[in-house]
Design an enzyme around this catalytic site. Structure first.
Site, PDB file in Angstrom:
ATOM      1  N   GLU A  53       0.822  -1.207   0.000  1.00 32.97           N
ATOM      2  CA  GLU A  53       0.000   0.000   0.000  1.00 32.97           C
ATOM      3  C   GLU A  53       0.862   1.265   0.000  1.00 32.97           C
ATOM      4  OE1 GLU A  53      -2.137  -3.071   2.681  1.00 32.97           O
ATOM      5  OE2 GLU A  53      -0.105  -2.594   2.012  1.00 32.97           O
ATOM      6  N   CYS A  88      -0.614   0.278   7.726  1.00 34.48           N
ATOM      7  CA  CYS A  88      -0.998   0.669   6.369  1.00 34.48           C
ATOM      8  C   CYS A  88      -2.361   1.340   6.352  1.00 34.48           C
ATOM      9  CB  CYS A  88      -1.004  -0.555   5.460  1.00 34.48           C
ATOM     10  SG  CYS A  88       0.652  -1.177   5.097  1.00 34.48           S
ATOM     11  N   ARG A 216      16.570 -24.001  -9.281  1.00 32.07           N
ATOM     12  CA  ARG A 216      17.203 -23.664 -10.553  1.00 32.07           C
ATOM     13  C   ARG A 216      16.244 -22.916 -11.481  1.00 32.07           C
ATOM     14  NH1 ARG A 216      18.877 -28.740  -9.132  1.00 32.07           N
ATOM     15  NH2 ARG A 216      17.625 -29.893 -10.666  1.00 32.07           N
ATOM     16  N   ARG A 322       8.522 -44.208   2.203  1.00 27.25           N
ATOM     17  CA  ARG A 322       8.333 -44.158   3.659  1.00 27.25           C
ATOM     18  C   ARG A 322       7.981 -42.770   4.156  1.00 27.25           C
ATOM     19  NH1 ARG A 322      12.907 -46.748   7.116  1.00 27.25           N
ATOM     20  NH2 ARG A 322      14.266 -45.542   5.725  1.00 27.25           N
TER      21      ARG A 322
END
Length: 388
Positions: A53, A88, A216, A322
């Site tokens: 804002e 804000c 990546r 697992r």
């Protein structure tokens, strides 16, 4: 004439620019509109301090636009408290905006609605719920962290149509990746890693595939992706890619060892070996976290609590049978993402999960195509439920 939804979609696009840059804060976007024209816009980046804002207001003022009478489109309820910055709500009131359109309330049930009330008390017209589903989807990790005080767990599984994640024993070259899905799916996984604060797997996966588990995507991030490996007996290969590339971004999670004098010679030998492995890893700048065992294995809830204390908001799991099964059985998976390749391996291949009882049923799924691969995403635990 542009609609509220169209303006809010623009604010959401801005909010997404903060992915991997705002954590542990939420992703927030804001635009200011006057006379059907966007006069200012902004999004939050943690290191730049200013919230969306404030940035939007300053961007409008920087080019000579008056914010008096403007409408603010904000993807998350404006804060009404002082943290690293001021409220804000006060900035919006000082800017003399006429109307505030807000996608969703603050997920914290202790403060949700306080920002709206502050704006309304100041005479500002408030509209809520515009593009709410999209806004909540964007900030699922933040909502989980705020309401449950643990990271959001996003499970990724790349599998065949018959639910297999690796070929049968003897059909896989050790310490080499075996790709089930295509390049488009693998690129999508990089996007998931980019959005996460940490990635989690078990040492069996490290021994089998020797993965890097790095982000990546080539997109900016504020903190390095934390690579977390469950390794109760400290079997981490010291010549693995993870160890070779460790740079304050590798955490090995093991179990506490007792050095009681009543232990048998064999137990004392195992304890000494464990201590030696710990010293070897730590000498390479790798953190080792020892947790008290639960049923002989790493306690997953305790691990999530520890990671929350490190301000880890979201974890992407890329694990084997697992760990996948344990996370599901302990109801710790918040969203599951399946990448299904058009292959069938048969019952001798490695399954994504052990038998689950009751069966896990997916509802309200999202479907995507990655070439010939199918993407299935589903929310299992709604972190916003406490904010309803």
């Amino acid at each position: 004439m542009p609609t509220d939804e169209e303006f809010m979609l623009r604010a959401l696009t801005l909010a997404r620019r903060g992915l991997a840059l705002t954590s542990p804060n939420p992703n927030v976007g804001c635009i200011l509109v006057k006379g059907e024209k966007i006069i200012g816009e902004g999004w939050h980046e943690f290191d730049k301090l200013a919230h969306a804002e404030i940035t939007a207001i300053k961007s409008a003022e920087a080019v000579g636009h008056s914010t008096d009478g403007a409408t603010a489109y904000i993807t998350l309820e404006p804060c009404n408290h002082t943290g690293r910055t001021g409220p804000c709500t006060e900035a919006l009131i000082a800017a003399k905006i006429r109307r505030a359109v807000i996608a969703t309330l603050d997920p914290n049930p202790l403060v949700a609605g306080a920002g709206l009330e502050k704006l309304r008390t100041a005479g500002i017209e408030v509209t809520t719920g515009i593009c709410e589903a999209e806004a909540r989807r964007l900030n699922e990790p933040f909502a989980c962290f705020i309401t449950a005080r643990r990271p959001f767990v996003h499970m990724k599984v790349a599998m065949t149509l018959d639910g297999r994640i690796a070929p049968p024993a003897g059909h896989h070259i050790a310490r080499q990746p075996y790709w089930i899905t295509n390049e488009l799916s693998r690129a999508a996984v990089q996007q998931l890693r980019h959005q996460a604060d940490a990635v989690l797997t078990g040492v069996d996966t490290v021994i089998a595939d020797d993965p890097l588990l790095t982000d990546r995507s080539n997109l900016p991030r504020r903190r390095p992706l934390l690579r977390v490996i469950l390794d109760s007996a400290l079997r981490m290969p010291l010549d693995s890619k993870l160890v070779a590339t460790a740079n304050n971004d590798l955490l090995i999670v093991t179990l506490t060892q007792s050095a009681a004098t009543t232990a048998s010679p064999l137990a004392q030998k195992a304890i000494a070996a464990h201590a030696a492995s710990t010293r070897s890893l730590e000498s390479r700048g790798i953190r080792v976290l020892a947790l008290k065992p639960e049923q002989g294995r790493v306690p997953l809830n305790a691990l999530l609590t520890h990671l929350a204390e490190e301000n880890i908001l979201s974890i992407l799991t890329e694990a084997g049978t697992r760990l996948n099964t344990a996370l599901i059985e302990e109801h710790l998976v918040d969203r599951i993402q399946l990448f299904c390749a058009p292959q069938i391996m048969g019952s001798d291949a490695v399954p994504a999960f052990k038998s689950l009882s009751p069966a896990l049923k997916l509802q309200n799924i999202e479907l995507d195509r990655y070439g010939d691969d199918l993407g299935i995403s589903c929310l299992l635990n709604d972190p916003w439920s406490a904010a309803q």
